[in-house]
Write a protein that holds these residues in place. Structure first.
Motif, mmCIF file in Angstrom:
data_model
loop_
_atom_site.group_PDB
_atom_site.id
_atom_site.type_symbol
_atom_site.label_atom_id
_atom_site.label_comp_id
_atom_site.label_asym_id
_atom_site.label_seq_id
_atom_site.Cartn_x
_atom_site.Cartn_y
_atom_site.Cartn_z
ATOM 1 N N TYR A 284 -8.109 17.746 -8.853
ATOM 2 C CA TYR A 284 -6.718 18.332 -8.295
ATOM 3 C C TYR A 284 -5.866 17.018 -8.152
ATOM 4 N N LYS A 285 -6.218 15.990 -8.570
ATOM 5 C CA LYS A 285 -5.041 14.592 -8.765
ATOM 6 C C LYS A 285 -4.063 14.962 -9.644
ATOM 7 N N GLU A 286 -3.345 13.820 -9.887
ATOM 8 C CA GLU A 286 -2.063 13.775 -10.785
ATOM 9 C C GLU A 286 -2.629 14.565 -11.979
ATOM 10 N N GLU B 13 -15.528 16.614 -7.257
ATOM 11 C CA GLU B 13 -14.573 17.767 -7.727
ATOM 12 C C GLU B 13 -13.217 17.616 -7.586
ATOM 13 N N GLU B 14 -12.861 16.786 -6.302
ATOM 14 C CA GLU B 14 -11.466 16.559 -5.787
ATOM 15 C C GLU B 14 -10.773 15.965 -6.975
ATOM 16 N N LEU B 15 -11.419 15.140 -7.866
ATOM 17 C CA LEU B 15 -10.688 14.538 -8.940
ATOM 18 C C LEU B 15 -10.004 15.384 -9.895
ATOM 19 N N GLU C 9 -12.377 20.612 3.023
ATOM 20 C CA GLU C 9 -12.608 19.134 2.025
ATOM 21 C C GLU C 9 -11.851 18.042 2.810
ATOM 22 N N ALA C 10 -12.485 16.896 2.146
ATOM 23 C CA ALA C 10 -12.288 15.499 2.826
ATOM 24 C C ALA C 10 -10.757 15.193 2.182
ATOM 25 N N SER C 11 -9.742 15.321 3.055
ATOM 26 C CA SER C 11 -8.565 15.073 2.377
ATOM 27 C C SER C 11 -7.459 14.385 3.581
ATOM 28 N N SER D 195 -12.042 10.609 5.498
ATOM 29 C CA SER D 195 -11.203 10.272 4.426
ATOM 30 C C SER D 195 -10.057 9.062 5.300
ATOM 31 N N ARG D 196 -9.218 8.503 4.253
ATOM 32 C CA ARG D 196 -8.423 7.358 5.072
ATOM 33 C C ARG D 196 -7.556 7.825 6.284
ATOM 34 N N ASP D 197 -7.828 6.539 7.126
ATOM 35 C CA ASP D 197 -7.181 7.084 8.631
ATOM 36 C C ASP D 197 -5.862 6.402 8.867
ATOM 37 N N LEU E 81 -13.516 5.892 -2.087
ATOM 38 C CA LEU E 81 -13.013 5.131 -3.438
ATOM 39 C C LEU E 81 -12.345 6.168 -4.412
ATOM 40 N N ILE E 82 -11.893 7.421 -3.975
ATOM 41 C CA ILE E 82 -11.583 8.580 -4.753
ATOM 42 C C ILE E 82 -10.575 8.164 -5.874
ATOM 43 N N ASP E 83 -9.442 7.164 -5.334
ATOM 44 C CA ASP E 83 -8.229 6.860 -6.310
ATOM 45 C C ASP E 83 -8.565 5.753 -7.158
ATOM 46 N N GLU E 84 -10.085 5.056 -6.857
ATOM 47 C CA GLU E 84 -10.564 4.156 -7.850
ATOM 48 C C GLU E 84 -11.496 4.452 -8.915
ATOM 49 N N GLY F 299 1.805 13.499 -4.236
ATOM 50 C CA GLY F 299 0.902 14.633 -3.609
ATOM 51 C C GLY F 299 0.864 14.415 -2.000
ATOM 52 N N THR F 300 1.039 12.853 -1.773
ATOM 53 C CA THR F 300 1.088 12.621 -0.352
ATOM 54 C C THR F 300 2.419 13.033 0.210
ATOM 55 N N ALA F 301 3.529 12.872 -0.393
ATOM 56 C CA ALA F 301 4.799 13.118 0.123
ATOM 57 C C ALA F 301 4.936 14.648 0.281
ATOM 58 N N GLN G 239 -4.462 13.711 3.143
ATOM 59 C CA GLN G 239 -3.049 14.110 2.964
ATOM 60 C C GLN G 239 -3.211 15.715 3.909
ATOM 61 N N VAL G 240 -4.317 16.477 3.911
ATOM 62 C CA VAL G 240 -4.143 17.566 4.650
ATOM 63 C C VAL G 240 -4.451 17.296 6.043
ATOM 64 N N LYS G 241 -5.238 16.263 6.425
ATOM 65 C CA LYS G 241 -5.506 16.045 7.911
ATOM 66 C C LYS G 241 -4.117 15.349 8.501
ATOM 67 N N ASP H 185 0.860 -1.097 0.034
ATOM 68 C CA ASP H 185 -0.043 -0.116 0.037
ATOM 69 C C ASP H 185 0.948 1.259 0.069
ATOM 70 N N LYS H 186 0.566 2.169 -1.044
ATOM 71 C CA LYS H 186 1.293 3.285 -1.175
ATOM 72 C C LYS H 186 1.234 4.426 0.011
ATOM 73 N N SER H 187 -0.061 4.611 0.631
ATOM 74 C CA SER H 187 -0.378 5.555 1.817
ATOM 75 C C SER H 187 0.449 4.960 2.982
ATOM 76 N N ILE H 188 0.336 3.626 3.222
ATOM 77 C CA ILE H 188 0.979 3.082 4.363
ATOM 78 C C ILE H 188 2.403 3.242 4.295
HETATM 79 C C1 S3P Z 1 -3.609 9.960 -0.059
HETATM 80 C C2 S3P Z 1 -4.908 10.570 0.200
HETATM 81 C C3 S3P Z 1 -5.719 10.888 -0.979
HETATM 82 C C4 S3P Z 1 -5.419 10.040 -2.160
HETATM 83 C C5 S3P Z 1 -3.832 9.991 -2.618
HETATM 84 C C6 S3P Z 1 -3.313 9.388 -1.154
HETATM 85 C C7 S3P Z 1 -2.803 9.609 1.192
HETATM 86 O O1 S3P Z 1 -5.779 12.067 -1.241
HETATM 87 O O2 S3P Z 1 -6.262 10.442 -3.399
HETATM 88 O O3 S3P Z 1 -3.774 9.099 -3.566
HETATM 89 O O4 S3P Z 1 -2.017 8.737 1.300
HETATM 90 O O5 S3P Z 1 -2.990 10.216 2.077
HETATM 91 P P1 S3P Z 1 -6.599 13.258 -0.258
HETATM 92 O O6 S3P Z 1 -5.618 13.961 0.558
HETATM 93 O O7 S3P Z 1 -7.208 14.053 -1.464
HETATM 94 O O8 S3P Z 1 -7.259 12.537 0.405
#
Ligand code: S3P
Length: 428
Positions: free
Chosen positions: A339-341, A335-337, A163-165, A191-193, A311-314, A94-96, A167-169, A21-24
């Motif tokens: 601002y992705k890659e 709409e968050e889509l 916003e639900a993010s 958002s993912r925890d 399911l934003i990335d899927e 973006g996460t980094a 990365q920000v959290k 997993d990339k996030s982890i």
């Molecule tokens: C991620 C959070 C998501 C996701 C991204 C990875 C993370 O972005 O789209 O690929 O690892 O925290 P958001 O910050 O918009 O939730």
């Protein structure tokens, strides 16, 4: 620029593993670096994004080495990172950049962080604004990278996320570990925890009650062993392949099924897809399971609201399932889509159009008119340098009349370098 022609697939019964997993993986390097003692990471994702994070921490004095199949992070403890000698580079991640803005804001040194051509177009204000409220100081290009971080003393805040993010959290939580007082973060939609779970596992003083997170600083976090589960965002491509390929049954093993990431499972069920979750277990605070999908008759659905962050990335690959389904699929509140890659609303709609799918672009999503299993039409696919667009349309090729030519595929290396090898194995 590399390209690949992918042929349709007539049948497939396979069991596969996907990469970690990339996030982890990002979080294991970051939190491991801030902890005291050694953190052992098993199944670390060796992909561009996460390797850049490891390099960033090496530049700040953290010893990180690969021993056999494991990554060892010799944590320095809070407030012990060294000032990097040069600009920190996140590549495409973006996460980094966002998580590290939170860490850098609290250091007692100045640093500069930037990334590739896509990163410098992605908004950083969403992290800069609340971190500034905590007392941090930045110089940026109107809220875009490169960002100069004038690290210093931070104080806790109460912040309601607009916003639900994740990365920000997460940036705020990492900054909060270093602050002089407690921080409370309130999310409208969860958002993912992974950061919350990992910080708890490392011993931080963190409490999560529903959508409220409270972090009290002052407690050292301690190095741990982390097993990184398979990435559900990578598994997603093969889960959808299992649904749209004729005579298929695909099992993806050892996948992270954290409820903040399993929107795709719910969406597949809602579409009438055949999906089974097996061998569920819990590994270092994260749920893990095997996921099986089988050839299905899918129907169009509406996806929006609280489901979007799950399911934003899927969405790129869910769009392929929608294009294959009977009836229309409405994707809204997404709409968050944009601002992705890449602006994924645009890049998905553009490529769906190329393969003969009727689609309407909306400000916050799209409407896809499914072809009820009709094979997709031969075309070139433009990835626009977006890994998930390249991989999603590689899956569409499996259910096409004459295959698809996917262009500009190097980007896949940012999150899933083994993708095409696994795809070849499906065919074998
Ligand atoms: C991620 C959070 C998501 C996701 C991204 C990875 C993370 O972005 O789209 O690929 O690892 O925290 P958001 O910050 O918009 O939730």
């Amino acid at each position: 620029m590399k390209k690949i022609h992918i042929n349709p697939l007539k049948k497939c019964k396979k069991s596969i593993l996907v990469q970690g997993d990339k996030s982890i993986s990002h979080r294991a390097i970051i939190i491991g670096s801030l902890a005291r003692g050694v953190t052992k990471i098993k199944n670390f994702l060796e992909a561009g994004d996460c390797l850049n994070t490891a390099d960033i921490y090496r530049q700040m004095g953290v010893k990180i080495e690969k021993k056999g199949a494991e990554y060892l992070v010799y944590g320095r403890g809070l407030f012990n990172l060294r000032q990097p000698a040069k600009t920190l580079y996140v590549g495409n991640s973006g996460t980094a950049i966002r998580l590290n803005l939170g860490v850098l804001a609290a250091q007692r040194f100045t640093s500069i962080i930037t990334g590739d051509a896509q990163i410098i177009k992605r908004p950083m204000k969403r992290v800069i604004t609340p971190l500034t409220e905590m007392g941090a100081k930045f110089e940026s290009h109107g809220g875009y990278a490169p960002v100069t971080v004038l690290g210093g003393v931070l104080h806790g805040i109460t912040y309601e996320m607009p916003e639900a993010s994740a990365q920000v959290k997460s940036a705020l939580m990492l900054a909060a570990l270093h602050a002089e007082s407690a921080t409370t973060i309130i999310e409208k939609e969860k958002s993912r925890d992974h950061t919350e779970r990992m910080l708890k596992y490392f011993g931080a003083d963190i409490k999560v009650i529903k959508n409220k997170i409270k972090i009290k600083p002052g407690k050292e976090i301690m190095g741990r062993t982390i097993y990184v589960p398979g990435d559900i965002s990578s598994a997603a491509f093969f889960m959808i392949a299992g649904l749209i390929v004729k005579n298929a049954e695909i099992t993806v093993k050892g996948i992270g099924v954290n409820p903040s990431r399993t929107g795709i499972i719910d969406a597949i069920k809602k579409m009438g897809g055949k999906i089974t979750i097996k061998n569920s277990k819990n590994i270092n605070g994260e749920p893990v399971a095997d996921i099986v999908t089988k050839t299905s008759k899918l129907k169009g659905i509406t996806i929006g609201g609280a489901m979007i962050p799950r399911l934003i990335d899927e969405i790129p690959v869910i769009a392929i399932a929608a294009a294959f389904a009977k009836g229309k699929t409405v994707i809204k509140d997404a709409e968050e889509l944009r601002y992705k890659e890449t602006d994924r609303i645009k890049t998905i709609c553009d490529n769906l159009g190329r393969i003969g799918v009727k689609v309407e672009e909306k400000k916050d999503g799209m409407i896809i008119y499914g072809g009820e299993g009709k094979p997709f039409k031969y075309s070139d696919i433009i990835s626009y340098g977006d890994h998930r667009i390249a991989m999603a349309f590689s899956i569409a090729a499996l259910s096409s009349d004459n295959g698809l030519l996917i262009k500009d595929i190097e980007c896949v290396g940012t999150s899933f370098p083994e993708f095409f090898n696994i795809l070849t194995k499906l065919k074998g």
